[in-house]
Design a protein around this motif. Structure first.
Motif: not given
Length: 489
Positions: A17-27
């Protein structure tokens, strides 16, 4: 999320139902970043009316078998796209691109807002027309070109409820493992040694690094610096020399092998479009002669009209941080997605308008995006030069010409060097023209137009299973027809 062969890095369940607008990455792993989803409450638009999901698992299975597509069981969605409506939507995307010029503007942004987000999913798009294959209307600008003589030119097809079908795009989520480790290591190797030529596109708004085998003198619009750059890197490196060729070939072949496991039609495509004369100028046993690489870049909507049928784009990440925006957009298919770690899209880039929205980053995160493609004019020209001078002697000739240009520059300046280079370009052009008479071709072309057909499917033709018959047996004739019919088609 574990899967056979490794973890699907960043493949997560997304609320449709929702768009993914941002992503958080850990490394925690310095080599491969891991994606953590961050979903903002923005409604996800429905698919356009000319794109429908295939609901019947039996139909989906038969299409996958006939077309040579193997996606992750239980984790993919297949779509059927009306070919004529696709053409109209593609034209609208081209018009939006022209309206906005060299940068993302209101027209393209509005088109993006209407795209459905498929982040983290595996999807395949089959295009279809009502007429059975072999009776499809063709003509200039048509997705389906008239049939050529002989099976090598005939598009692969299936027949689904009276519709001719074929693949136009496929989005894959690649498991992290040995192959992705090799790919990352080879990119690091090439970048650390500066083995890319950096050029600008779209009015300087887009910086791209290019490497591979190309002949810029054959194509004034080519953005790579040409075969001379690849050769210069080989002969002027005191440390690495031809080891760079090995690295580049290993990278191209590993990416190709990852795709080939999921899309079994790729070897047939390669064998049909690359002749014996063209093979020495490809990157290993692939249909790739150029690789591009961008860092945290948006790319304006465009078509790659001078490229081969299939383009492979892959993304991977380094370090930690947040990426906002940066969606890869296929507006004529009505979708967009945030590339995750080792998302790969394989699609007809010379037929489907595509681009990457501008992105903003927080932290040290780097998104690398890389295209593997066939610039057929360059391969063809290099094959003809190989026939003129000898493949084994071509490197030596390039070296001698580079040394002559460098000597002219040192002695009399840039102007003199350019005059020398111009004379050499004229000599190369004459050699290419002379070999055309001998019918030396680096790639298979449309014999009517002398160009690569801008269409799509290059599998060896074979009669597919009786798709509609099986679907009808499973779900009943009326229900199966509803699964695949288009609204208003």
């Amino acid at each position: 999320m574990e899967a056979a062969g490794g973890s699907f890095c960043g493949q997560f369940p997304v609320d449709p139902a929702f768009k993914v607008l941002s992503l958080e990455y850990s490394a925690p792993n310095p080599d491969i970043a891991r994606a953590i989803r961050r979903v903002d409450s923005v409604p996800n638009p429905p698919l356009p009316s000319h794109v429908v999901a295939i609901q019947s698992t039996a139909v989906d299975a038969d299409l996958s078998l006939a077309m040579g597509v193997s996606l992750t069981p239980g984790r993919h969605t297949s779509y059927l796209v009306d070919a004529r409506a696709l053409q109209q939507s593609n034209s609208a995307a081209v018009a939006a691109r022209k309206a906005d010029g060299d940068k993302w503007g209101p027209a393209c942004d509005e088109m993006f807002r209407g795209c459905r987000c498929v982040t983290g999913q595996e999807v395949v798009f089959y295009t279809a027309v009502k007429e059975p294959a072999g009776e499809v209307e063709g003509g200039e600008g048509s997705l389906f070109k008239p049939s050529f003589d002989g099976p090598a030119f005939r598009p692969s097809w299936g027949e689904l409820s009276g519709k001719a079908t074929g693949v136009v795009a496929c989005v894959l989520q690649v498991p992290i493992g040995k192959e992705t480790d090799i790919i990352c290591a080879e990119y690091d190797n090439l970048v650390s040694k500066g083995q890319f030529a950096t050029v600008d596109r779209f009015g300087g708004d887009h910086t791209v690094n290019m490497t591979g085998n190309a002949l810029i003198q054959n194509d004034g619009k080519a953005i790579s610096k040409g075969y001379a750059v690849a050769h210069r890197a080989r002969v002027t490196s005191n440390v690495y020399g031809k080891a760079n060729d090995v690295s580049l070939q290993r990278l191209a072949e590993t990416v190709w092998s990852v795709v080939e496991k999921r899309l079994s039609f790729m070897p047939a495509y390669r064998d049909l479009v690359i002749t014996e004369q063209g093979k020495p100028f490809m990157l290993g046993a692939t249909a790739t002669n150029i690789i591009s690489l961008t860092e945290n870049q948006g790319v304006m909507l465009h078509l790659d009209t001078d490229d081969g049928v299939w383009t492979i784009i892959l993304w991977f990440h380094r370090h930690s941080g947040i990426i906002a925006g940066g969606e890869f957009v296929l507006p004529s298919l009505g979708i967009s997605f945030q590339p995750l770690d080792f998302t790969i899209v394989v699609f007809a880039a010379n037929t489907i308008v595509h681009g990457t929205r501008p992105l903003q980053t927080t932290g040290k995160i780097i998104r690398w995006g890389s295209s593997h493609f066939l610039r057929f004019k360059d391969v063809n020209a290099l094959a003809q030069l190989g026939a003129a001078y000898g493949v084994d002697e071509l490197d030596a000739k390039q070296r001698d010409q580079l040394e002559e240009v460098d000597a002219a520059n040192s002695k009399d300046g840039v102007g003199a060097a350019r005059r020398v280079a111009s004379c050499m370009a004229a000599e190369r052009k004459a050699a290419i023209e002379a070999q055309k008479a001998a019918c030396v071709r680096g790639v298979v072309m449309n014999p009517c137009t002398g160009r690569m057909p801008s269409l799509l499917f290059w599998q060896v033709w074979r009669k597919p299973p009786a798709l509609a018959v099986r679907a009808n047996a499973v779900a009943g004739k009326k229900r199966a027809a509803a699964d695949v019919d288009f609204c208003g088609a």
